[in-house]
Scaffold this active site. Structure first.
Site, PDB file in Angstrom:
ATOM      1  CG  ASP A  91     -21.223  72.086  77.442  1.00 36.51           C
ATOM      2  OD1 ASP A  91     -20.382  72.686  76.738  1.00 36.51           O
ATOM      3  OD2 ASP A  91     -21.880  72.636  78.332  1.00 36.51           O
TER       4      ASP A  91
ATOM      5  CG  ASP B  75     -25.304  74.335  74.890  1.00 36.80           C
ATOM      6  OD1 ASP B  75     -26.501  74.048  74.717  1.00 36.80           O
ATOM      7  OD2 ASP B  75     -24.932  75.254  75.617  1.00 36.80           O
TER       8      ASP B  75
ATOM      9  CE  LYS C 221     -23.441  81.518  80.700  1.00 42.06           C
ATOM     10  NZ  LYS C 221     -22.236  81.048  81.212  1.00 42.06           N
TER      11      LYS C 221
HETATM   12  N1  GDD Z   1     -11.459  70.944  83.566  1.00 41.72           N
HETATM   13  C1  GDD Z   1     -12.399  71.826  83.894  1.00 41.72           C
HETATM   14  N2  GDD Z   1     -12.276  72.488  85.086  1.00 41.72           N
HETATM   15  N3  GDD Z   1     -13.456  72.030  83.074  1.00 41.72           N
HETATM   16  C2  GDD Z   1     -14.385  72.935  83.451  1.00 41.72           C
HETATM   17  C3  GDD Z   1     -14.324  73.649  84.658  1.00 41.72           C
HETATM   18  C4  GDD Z   1     -13.194  73.408  85.525  1.00 41.72           C
HETATM   19  O1  GDD Z   1     -13.056  73.971  86.614  1.00 41.72           O
HETATM   20  N4  GDD Z   1     -15.412  74.456  84.730  1.00 41.72           N
HETATM   21  C5  GDD Z   1     -16.134  74.243  83.595  1.00 41.72           C
HETATM   22  N5  GDD Z   1     -15.522  73.315  82.833  1.00 41.72           N
HETATM   23  C6  GDD Z   1     -15.948  72.807  81.517  1.00 41.72           C
HETATM   24  C7  GDD Z   1     -17.387  72.320  81.516  1.00 41.72           C
HETATM   25  O2  GDD Z   1     -17.428  70.921  81.793  1.00 41.72           O
HETATM   26  C8  GDD Z   1     -17.808  72.624  80.089  1.00 41.72           C
HETATM   27  O3  GDD Z   1     -17.446  71.585  79.220  1.00 41.72           O
HETATM   28  C9  GDD Z   1     -16.986  73.852  79.708  1.00 41.72           C
HETATM   29  O4  GDD Z   1     -15.898  73.902  80.638  1.00 41.72           O
HETATM   30  C10 GDD Z   1     -17.780  75.153  79.775  1.00 41.72           C
HETATM   31  O5  GDD Z   1     -18.410  75.253  81.022  1.00 41.72           O
HETATM   32  P1  GDD Z   1     -19.992  75.418  81.166  1.00 41.72           P
HETATM   33  O6  GDD Z   1     -20.322  75.412  82.625  1.00 41.72           O
HETATM   34  O7  GDD Z   1     -20.691  74.456  80.285  1.00 41.72           O
HETATM   35  O8  GDD Z   1     -20.157  76.902  80.664  1.00 41.72           O
HETATM   36  P2  GDD Z   1     -21.445  77.579  80.000  1.00 41.72           P
HETATM   37  O9  GDD Z   1     -22.209  76.630  79.181  1.00 41.72           O
HETATM   38  O10 GDD Z   1     -22.181  78.308  81.064  1.00 41.72           O
HETATM   39  O11 GDD Z   1     -20.771  78.687  79.031  1.00 41.72           O
HETATM   40  C11 GDD Z   1     -19.691  78.351  78.196  1.00 41.72           C
HETATM   41  O12 GDD Z   1     -20.142  77.754  76.987  1.00 41.72           O
HETATM   42  C12 GDD Z   1     -20.935  78.596  76.095  1.00 41.72           C
HETATM   43  C13 GDD Z   1     -21.226  77.792  74.852  1.00 41.72           C
HETATM   44  O13 GDD Z   1     -21.977  76.666  75.159  1.00 41.72           O
HETATM   45  C14 GDD Z   1     -18.904  79.641  77.889  1.00 41.72           C
HETATM   46  O14 GDD Z   1     -17.714  79.280  77.253  1.00 41.72           O
HETATM   47  C15 GDD Z   1     -19.727  80.608  77.045  1.00 41.72           C
HETATM   48  O15 GDD Z   1     -18.953  81.750  76.727  1.00 41.72           O
HETATM   49  C16 GDD Z   1     -20.173  79.894  75.751  1.00 41.72           C
HETATM   50  O16 GDD Z   1     -20.997  80.759  74.981  1.00 41.72           O
HETATM   51 MG    MG Z   2     -22.114  74.671  78.761  1.00 43.95          MG
END
Ligand code: GDD
Ligand code: MG
Length: 360
Positions: free
Chosen positions: A107, A218, A158
């Protein structure tokens, strides 16, 4: 650096209702599926072998995007029966990998210089290099602190207000050595952010940060999904994957779109293919999806409308997000901040009333 893994298994709950029918990476951004921007970035750096780490709605993905030929790349699917978390998903993709690998959150949109990142990575002999991006408020992200050489000292996912010491966050793009991926426990639900990186730091492994200063955004939440449209509408010409043609300053339209000569368009407006705009007013940042229709007398300000939706006559939409296949019936007033799910019908004459006066 020949292969990439894109993490696409999240549920996209913060983007509901749009992710009820469409997985987050397939949601359109400026009428192009989001993941196409990521493919574009990877291809720019010669990466054509891409592992899609999926769980949720994998059949939908396969049907929509196939083997990648249409996009000029080759997809391999790594499918999780139950979500393995970000770390578990990367570990599961290991059989498809054979060298230092780029990993992208599904994303995140950026114009990151992956070759520069690779140079830093190999120059430092790193096992993992994480792209960092400076933001005003890191609380919704992973906070990363480095020393003056770029070596990562701390990773706090977070962070609470008292944990915020710097402004650099995890930008959701990594370069990982196979040895690093191999060290993630297999077949287990593990988070790379909460479990793998912090433990690797404690073990003294070489993790580095690469600060990216260009475009980064994002689409994790409704607010950021709208914001990315607003920001990129002004940069359409930077994205050759957007095929709409510029009609005049501030107006782009796809093939077979018809605009009434008396339509008033004042702002930055993108119309998809096969749209029809009557004697309507479009103001501010407006993006309208393929096959949508805006009837006479409608007024749309700062809004996003997805595909095949009709906004009937005399409606007023202000700061709205409207899904696919909707009917906003005549004279309805929506917004600011209204979100309408796919296939909804609203109105006619839907509006808000001012209930604060009831007590008197
Ligand atoms: N295959 C797979 N399996 N993908 C997963 C899973 C899983 O179980 N869980 C999450 N993802 C994918 C999501 O679809 C997304 O593309 C990515 O991993 C990160 O998950 P998010 O749920 O979007 O995390 P976030 O936005 O809270 O935080 C992450 O992104 C931030 C930047 O946008 C973290 O990586 C943070 O450290 C980072 O700053
Ligand atoms: Mg995200």
């Amino acid at each position: 650096m020949k292969k990439a893994v894109i993490l696409m298994g999240g549920l996209g709950t913060r983007l509901r209702p749009f992710t009820i029918h469409t997985p987050k990476p397939l949601l359109p951004v400026l009428n192009v599926p989001f993941f196409a921007y990521q493919l574009d970035l990877l291809k720019r750096f010669g990466i054509h072998d891409i592992v899609l780490a999926l769980g949720y709605r994998s059949a939908h993905f396969k049907r929509m995007i196939g083997n990648g030929r249409k996009w000029g790349v080759r997809f391999r699917y790594s499918l999780e029966k139950t979500p393995l978390g970000t770390g578990g998903a990367i570990r599961k993709a290991l059989p498809f990998l054979n060298g230092p690998t780029v990993v992208l959150n599904g994303d995140v949109l950026s114009d990151m210089h992956l070759s520069d990142m690779f140079h830093l990575h190999s120059g430092k002999n790193a096992e993992a290099t994480l792209a960092l991006f400076p933001v005003k408020d890191p609380s919704a992200f992973g906070l990363i602190e480095t020393d003056s050489e770029g070596r990562i000292l701390r990773f706090t996912e977070k962070p609470s207000p008292d944990e915020i010491t710097v402004n650099t966050i995890n930008a959701g793009a990594y370069l990982l050595e196979l040895s690093f991926i191999r060290s993630i426990p297999p077949d287990k639900n593990v988070s790379i952010e909460r479990d793998v990186f912090p433990v690797a730091l404690k073990d003294g492994r070489a993790l580095y940060g690469f600060v990216h200063r260009g475009l980064w955004t994002d689409i994790g939440t409704l607010k950021s999904y709208w914001q990315v449209h607003k920001d990129l509408l002004h940069k359409i010409s930077n994205f050759p994957i957007i095929t709409a043609k510029q009609i005049r300053r501030g107006l782009w339209a796809g093939k077979k779109t018809v605009i009434h000569p008396d339509a008033k368009i004042d702002g930055t407006v993108l119309l998809g293919e096969g749209c029809h705009v009557g004697r309507a007013v479009l103001k501010g940042a407006v993006c309208i999806g393929n096959g949508s229709q805006i009837k006479d007398g409608a007024q749309i300000t700062d809004s996003l409308i997805l595909d095949r939706t009709t906004v009937h006559s005399s409606c007023r939409l202000d700061h709205c997000l409207i899904g696919n296949h909707c009917h906003i019936q005549e004279s309805s007033i929506l917004g600011p901040g209204d979100v309408v799910a796919d296939r909804s019908t609203v109105g006619p004459f839907a509006q808000r009333f001012s209930y604060e006066d009831d007590a008197t």
